[in-house]
Design a protein around this motif. Structure first.
Motif, PDB file in Angstrom:
ATOM      1  N   PHE A  72       3.647  -8.963  -8.344  1.00  0.00           N
ATOM      2  CA  PHE A  72       3.589  -9.679  -7.071  1.00  0.00           C
ATOM      3  C   PHE A  72       4.906  -9.469  -6.334  1.00  0.00           C
ATOM      4  CE2 PHE A  72       0.204 -11.709  -9.328  1.00  0.00           C
ATOM      5  CZ  PHE A  72      -0.709 -12.027  -8.343  1.00  0.00           C
ATOM      6  N   VAL A  73       4.796  -9.182  -5.047  1.00  0.00           N
ATOM      7  CA  VAL A  73       5.949  -9.027  -4.173  1.00  0.00           C
ATOM      8  C   VAL A  73       5.744 -10.002  -3.018  1.00  0.00           C
ATOM      9  CG1 VAL A  73       7.252  -7.457  -2.706  1.00  0.00           C
ATOM     10  CG2 VAL A  73       6.221  -6.610  -4.824  1.00  0.00           C
ATOM     11  N   LEU A  74       6.625 -10.977  -2.928  1.00  0.00           N
ATOM     12  CA  LEU A  74       6.495 -12.024  -1.919  1.00  0.00           C
ATOM     13  C   LEU A  74       5.099 -12.656  -1.952  1.00  0.00           C
ATOM     14  CD1 LEU A  74       8.331 -10.279   1.059  1.00  0.00           C
ATOM     15  CD2 LEU A  74       9.272 -11.969  -0.537  1.00  0.00           C
ATOM     16  N   ARG A  75       4.664 -12.975  -3.143  1.00  0.00           N
ATOM     17  CA  ARG A  75       3.373 -13.624  -3.408  1.00  0.00           C
ATOM     18  C   ARG A  75       2.159 -12.757  -3.116  1.00  0.00           C
ATOM     19  NH1 ARG A  75       3.826 -19.911  -1.581  1.00  0.00           N
ATOM     20  NH2 ARG A  75       5.537 -20.464  -2.966  1.00  0.00           N
ATOM     21  N   LYS A  76       2.366 -11.493  -2.826  1.00  0.00           N
ATOM     22  CA  LYS A  76       1.248 -10.584  -2.578  1.00  0.00           C
ATOM     23  C   LYS A  76       1.115  -9.630  -3.765  1.00  0.00           C
ATOM     24  CE  LYS A  76       1.427 -10.581   2.434  1.00  0.00           C
ATOM     25  NZ  LYS A  76       1.505  -9.776   3.638  1.00  0.00           N
ATOM     26  N   PRO A  77      -0.119  -9.416  -4.224  1.00  0.00           N
ATOM     27  CA  PRO A  77      -0.292  -8.494  -5.353  1.00  0.00           C
ATOM     28  C   PRO A  77       0.024  -7.059  -4.943  1.00  0.00           C
ATOM     29  CG  PRO A  77      -2.414  -9.204  -4.501  1.00  0.00           C
ATOM     30  CD  PRO A  77      -1.371  -9.980  -3.757  1.00  0.00           C
ATOM     31  N   GLN A  78       0.623  -6.356  -5.865  1.00  0.00           N
ATOM     32  CA  GLN A  78       0.951  -4.948  -5.636  1.00  0.00           C
ATOM     33  C   GLN A  78       0.560  -4.181  -6.903  1.00  0.00           C
ATOM     34  OE1 GLN A  78       5.120  -3.596  -5.759  1.00  0.00           O
ATOM     35  NE2 GLN A  78       4.757  -2.715  -3.732  1.00  0.00           N
ATOM     36  N   THR A  79      -0.197  -3.128  -6.731  1.00  0.00           N
ATOM     37  CA  THR A  79      -0.606  -2.296  -7.855  1.00  0.00           C
ATOM     38  C   THR A  79       0.050  -0.936  -7.686  1.00  0.00           C
ATOM     39  OG1 THR A  79      -2.721  -3.462  -7.909  1.00  0.00           O
ATOM     40  CG2 THR A  79      -2.562  -1.426  -9.167  1.00  0.00           C
ATOM     41  N   LEU A  80       0.819  -0.560  -8.689  1.00  0.00           N
ATOM     42  CA  LEU A  80       1.547   0.711  -8.672  1.00  0.00           C
ATOM     43  C   LEU A  80       0.980   1.653  -9.726  1.00  0.00           C
ATOM     44  CD1 LEU A  80       5.181  -0.679  -8.466  1.00  0.00           C
ATOM     45  CD2 LEU A  80       3.895   0.375  -6.609  1.00  0.00           C
ATOM     46  N   TYR A  81       0.934   2.924  -9.391  1.00  0.00           N
ATOM     47  CA  TYR A  81       0.473   3.951 -10.321  1.00  0.00           C
ATOM     48  C   TYR A  81       1.543   5.020 -10.431  1.00  0.00           C
ATOM     49  CZ  TYR A  81      -4.105   1.852  -9.996  1.00  0.00           C
ATOM     50  OH  TYR A  81      -5.147   0.963 -10.058  1.00  0.00           O
ATOM     51  N   ARG A  82       1.669   5.545 -11.642  1.00  0.00           N
ATOM     52  CA  ARG A  82       2.568   6.679 -11.865  1.00  0.00           C
ATOM     53  C   ARG A  82       1.891   7.644 -12.817  1.00  0.00           C
ATOM     54  NH1 ARG A  82       4.591   6.502 -16.779  1.00  0.00           N
ATOM     55  NH2 ARG A  82       4.708   4.507 -17.838  1.00  0.00           N
ATOM     56  N   MET A  83       2.225   8.893 -12.694  1.00  0.00           N
ATOM     57  CA  MET A  83       1.668   9.902 -13.575  1.00  0.00           C
ATOM     58  C   MET A  83       2.419   9.876 -14.902  1.00  0.00           C
ATOM     59  SD  MET A  83       1.297  13.993 -13.021  1.00  0.00           S
ATOM     60  CE  MET A  83      -0.113  13.964 -11.962  1.00  0.00           C
ATOM     61  N   THR A  84       1.695  10.003 -15.995  1.00  0.00           N
ATOM     62  CA  THR A  84       2.316  10.047 -17.316  1.00  0.00           C
ATOM     63  C   THR A  84       2.627  11.500 -17.674  1.00  0.00           C
ATOM     64  OG1 THR A  84       0.204  10.306 -18.451  1.00  0.00           O
ATOM     65  CG2 THR A  84       0.985   8.024 -18.067  1.00  0.00           C
ATOM     66  N   ALA A  85       3.356  11.671 -18.767  1.00  0.00           N
ATOM     67  CA  ALA A  85       3.636  13.027 -19.251  1.00  0.00           C
ATOM     68  C   ALA A  85       2.336  13.739 -19.599  1.00  0.00           C
ATOM     69  CB  ALA A  85       4.567  12.967 -20.463  1.00  0.00           C
ATOM     70  N   SER A  86       1.386  13.020 -20.169  1.00  0.00           N
ATOM     71  CA  SER A  86       0.075  13.615 -20.486  1.00  0.00           C
ATOM     72  C   SER A  86      -0.641  14.043 -19.211  1.00  0.00           C
ATOM     73  CB  SER A  86      -0.799  12.612 -21.235  1.00  0.00           C
ATOM     74  OG  SER A  86      -0.250  12.319 -22.485  1.00  0.00           O
ATOM     75  N   GLY A  87      -0.504  13.253 -18.154  1.00  0.00           N
ATOM     76  CA  GLY A  87      -1.111  13.596 -16.881  1.00  0.00           C
ATOM     77  C   GLY A  87      -0.510  14.861 -16.290  1.00  0.00           C
ATOM     78  N   ARG A  88       0.809  14.982 -16.393  1.00  0.00           N
ATOM     79  CA  ARG A  88       1.478  16.193 -15.880  1.00  0.00           C
ATOM     80  C   ARG A  88       1.014  17.425 -16.649  1.00  0.00           C
ATOM     81  NH1 ARG A  88       4.890  15.048 -12.047  1.00  0.00           N
ATOM     82  NH2 ARG A  88       5.814  12.982 -11.996  1.00  0.00           N
ATOM     83  N   THR A  89       0.911  17.273 -17.963  1.00  0.00           N
ATOM     84  CA  THR A  89       0.443  18.385 -18.800  1.00  0.00           C
ATOM     85  C   THR A  89      -0.998  18.739 -18.452  1.00  0.00           C
ATOM     86  OG1 THR A  89       1.936  17.760 -20.591  1.00  0.00           O
ATOM     87  CG2 THR A  89       0.044  19.125 -21.184  1.00  0.00           C
ATOM     88  N   ALA A  90      -1.841  17.729 -18.297  1.00  0.00           N
ATOM     89  CA  ALA A  90      -3.252  17.977 -17.967  1.00  0.00           C
ATOM     90  C   ALA A  90      -3.379  18.688 -16.626  1.00  0.00           C
ATOM     91  CB  ALA A  90      -4.025  16.660 -17.956  1.00  0.00           C
ATOM     92  N   LEU A  91      -2.607  18.267 -15.640  1.00  0.00           N
ATOM     93  CA  LEU A  91      -2.665  18.899 -14.317  1.00  0.00           C
ATOM     94  C   LEU A  91      -2.168  20.340 -14.391  1.00  0.00           C
ATOM     95  CD1 LEU A  91      -3.282  18.696 -11.297  1.00  0.00           C
ATOM     96  CD2 LEU A  91      -0.964  17.791 -10.965  1.00  0.00           C
TER      97      LEU A  91
END
Length: 108
Positions: A72-91
């Motif tokens: 939550f940022v200033l009472r608002k939900p925030q969803t963050l995504y990041r690529m994992t090492a497995s994701g980089r390898t798969a790509l």
């Protein structure tokens, strides 16, 4: 016949079905260029609906290709995504397999 063209179907490289989906490929490509990204940014970049985007991100998360963090940022939900090492390898593996599959066609 050029060497880069597979001689039979058994010589064709395997394309990862998780990465191969159009939206999932776009998401991995976007995430590969940033450290992390908000859901709303990914939605804007892909033009996807919330439901479809959420479903495709969940598939990538279940495969271990992306990690998700909710906060939550200033009472608002925030969803963050990041690529994992497995994701980089798969790509990377997917792009290499695609190059092998297309062979000479991409050099014209």
């Amino acid at each position: 016949m050029p060497e880069s063209v597979p001689e039979s179907a058994t010589d064709l490289p395997e394309l990862n079905p998780i990465v191969h989906g159009k939206l999932r490929l776009a998401l991995l490509s976007l995430l590969s260029t940033v450290e992390e990204a908000e859901f709303i940014w990914l939605r804007a970049k892909t033009g996807s609906t919330d439901g479809n985007l959420g479903a495709q991100l969940l598939k990538l998360e279940e495969a271990g290709y992306v990690a998700m963090e909710k906060k939550f940022v200033l009472r608002k939900p925030q969803t963050l995504y990041r690529m994992t090492a497995s994701g980089r390898t798969a790509l990377t593996d997917y792009v290499q397999a695609l190059k092998r599959l297309l062979g000479a066609a991409i050099n014209t």
